[in-house]
Design a protein around this motif. Structure first.
Motif, mmCIF file in Angstrom:
data_model
loop_
_atom_site.group_PDB
_atom_site.id
_atom_site.type_symbol
_atom_site.label_atom_id
_atom_site.label_comp_id
_atom_site.label_asym_id
_atom_site.label_seq_id
_atom_site.Cartn_x
_atom_site.Cartn_y
_atom_site.Cartn_z
ATOM 1 N N LYS A 248 -6.695 1.055 5.165
ATOM 2 C CA LYS A 248 -6.747 2.175 4.324
ATOM 3 C C LYS A 248 -7.665 3.377 5.202
ATOM 4 O O LYS A 248 -7.231 4.540 4.831
ATOM 5 C CB LYS A 248 -7.163 1.753 2.990
ATOM 6 N N THR B 63 -3.031 0.608 -3.673
ATOM 7 C CA THR B 63 -2.821 -0.885 -3.633
ATOM 8 C C THR B 63 -1.609 -0.901 -4.713
ATOM 9 O O THR B 63 -1.613 -0.317 -5.733
ATOM 10 C CB THR B 63 -3.798 -1.969 -3.564
ATOM 11 N N LEU C 34 0.822 -1.142 0.068
ATOM 12 C CA LEU C 34 -0.068 0.097 -0.169
ATOM 13 C C LEU C 34 0.894 1.358 0.134
ATOM 14 O O LEU C 34 1.988 1.141 0.684
ATOM 15 C CB LEU C 34 -0.933 -0.100 1.299
#
Length: 389
Positions: A231, A246, A53
Motif C-alpha cells: 500500500k 482493502t 486492494l
C-alpha cells in the motif's frame, strides 16, 4: 467423580448437571461454527466483486493514471496483477422500461484480477464490439434477450458540464450507447441489479473521458506480500493522491455487522452456560451436604478446611471440563457430518458451516473459566461450622 451417592436425588442432580454442561458446550460450538460458515458465505459475494486492494480517487469520482505510473505498477514485485476500471451511474432503457444501474468499464486484465467471469449464469463473457454483460436482476427488470440485435439495450449517461437541466435541453443532456447483451451474471440479488459490464474504452467514450481517466484500479496481491508495504509503495507512485482500501475496508459495514452478530450470539450462549453452571454450584453444595460426615472424619484426621475446599473445587473443575470436552466432541461430529453429508439445507443449498480449531479453544476456555468460578463459589461453602454439626 464417578461414584454414586447414597441419596438417589444427588445422583439425579449430578447427572442432569453433567448433561446440561455437555449440551450447552455443544450448542455454543455448533452456533460458532454456523456463524463462521455464514460469514464466509456472505463474504463470498464480496470476493467475486471486490479485489484484494483497490485504489480510488482522493476527491471526486475520477483520477488520471499516466503511462509512467502504469510502468511503475507493473514493476512492483508484490502485485500479481492490476486492472483499471471506470464506473458511473446510468439510466438503462429497453422496450419502454427504465432501470437505474451502474456501468462498469473494465480492461482486459480485469478477469485476471477479479474472477467476476466465474459468475456467468448463461451466455458468455464477451465485452467487445459494443457487447456487455448484465446482472440477472437487470435482465429480468428490462426483459432483455441475449444477442437480440433488433431492440438493443440503451445506456444513457449524463454529459459532463455545469448548469441546470431544463425540459428544452433535456434530450441533448445525455450520451446514448446501444448495447447487445452477450451474457448474464448471477451472484446476489442486490448485486444482480447493480452492474452492467462493458469495455473500458467504450465506457470512457460514453462518459466523455479520455483513455487515461479512470475511477479505480483493482490490485491482486501475491500471498507472500505484506499488505502494508505494498500500500505504501502504490501510494508513493501516485504521490498520495489516491485512497487505498482493502476488501475488508470496502465492505466495512458488512464486516462490522457480521462480527457484531457473532459476538452477540457468543455472549447470549455464554449467558445460557452461566445459568446452566448454577446447576454445578447446586450439585457441589448437595454433595458437600451428602458427604458431610466424610468431611468431618477427614477434618478430625488432620485435613485442613483449605484442603477440603480444594477437594470439591477439583470435583467441580473435573465435571465442567469433562462435560465441555464431550460437548465439543459431539459438536465436532455434528459439524463434520454437515460438511460431509450436508443433511441440513436452506432450500437447495447446504447450510454453510466451518470447523475451526479457534472455536474449539473458545468453547473450552469459556467452559473452563465459568467452571472455575462456579466451583470456587460452591467449595467456599465449607467451613468449620458446617463440619462440626
Amino acid at each position: 467423580m464417578r461414584s454414586k451417592s447414597a441419596q438417589n436425588a444427588v445422583n439425579i442432580i449430578n447427572f442432569i448437571t453433567f448433561l446440561v454442561i455437555v449440551i450447552g458446550s455443544a450448542a455454543l460450538f455448533i452456533v460458532l461454527s454456523g456463524f463462521a460458515g455464514l460469514k464466509t458465505f456472505s463474504l463470498g459475494f464480496t470476493n467475486v466483486f471486490d479485489p484484494d486492494l483497490k485504489a480510488q480517487p482522493l476527491t471526486g469520482k475520477f483520477f488520471t493514471i499516466s503511462e509512467a505510473q502504469e510502468q511503475q505498477l507493473s514493476q512492483l514485485n508484490g502485485l500479481a496483477s492490476y486492472a483499471k476500471e471506470i464506473e458511473e451511474k446510468v439510466l438503462l432503457q429497453h422496450l419502454e422500461k427504465n432501470e437505474i444501474a451502474f456501468i462498469k468499464g473494465i480492461d482486459d486484465s480485469y478477469n485476471k484480477t477479479i474472477a467476476v467471469d466465474s459468475t456467468i449464469y448463461f451466455g458468455k463473457w464477451n465485452i467487445d464490439n459494443q457487447e456487455g454483460v448484465a446482472g440477472l436482476g437487470i435482465i429480468n427488470a428490462l426483459s432483455v434477450s441475449i444477442g437480440y440485435t433488433k431492440n438493443p439495450l440503451k445506456i444513457l449517461a449524463l454529459k459532463p458540464g455545469k448548469g441546470s437541466l431544463s425540459q428544452q435541453n433535456l434530450a441533448n443532456s445525455y450520451n446514448t450507447l446501444p448495447l447487445l447483451i452477450s451474457g448474464v451474471y448471477q451472484v446476489e440479488e442486490s448485486l444482480d441489479k447493480k452492474y452492467i459490464f462493458v469495455n473500458l474504452p467504450l465506457a470512457q467514450a460514453l462518459l466523455e473521458k479520455d483513455n487515461r481517466q479512470i475511477s479505480g484500479i483493482n490490485f491482486k496481491i501475491k500471498s507472500t506480500t505484506n499488505i502494508t508495504e505494498i500500500k505504501a509503495q502504490i501510494a508513493a507512485i501516485f504521490d498520495n493522491n489516491i485512497v487505498l482500501k482493502t476488501r475488508e475496508e470496502l465492505n466495512s459495514s458488512l464486516y462490522k455487522m457480521l462480527n457484531t452478530e457473532n459476538l452477540a450470539t457468543y455472549l447470549i450462549f455464554t449467558l445460557v452456560l452461566i445459568i446452566a453452571l448454577f446447576n454445578v454450584v447446586g450439585a457441589i453444595i448437595m454433595m458437600i451436604l451428602d458427604k458431610q460426615q466424610n468431611s468431618k472424619t477427614l477434618f478430625n484426621l488432620g485435613v485442613t478446611i483449605k484442603e477440603l475446599r480444594r477437594i470439591y473445587f477439583v470435583q467441580g473443575i473435573l465435571v465442567t471440563t469433562t462435560g465441555g470436552i464431550i460437548g465439543v466432541l459431539l459438536g465436532c461430529l455434528l459439524i463434520g457430518s454437515q460438511l460431509l453429508i450436508g443433511w441440513v439445507k436452506i432450500g437447495t443449498i447446504e447450510y454453510p458451516v466451518e470447523l475451526h480449531f479457534s472455536n474449539i479453544c473458545i468453547v473450552l476456555a469459556t467452559i473452563t473459566v465459568l467452571g472455575v468460578i462456579a466451583s470456587k463459589i460452591a467449595s467456599s461453602r465449607i467451613n468449620k461450622k458446617l463440619i462440626q454439626k
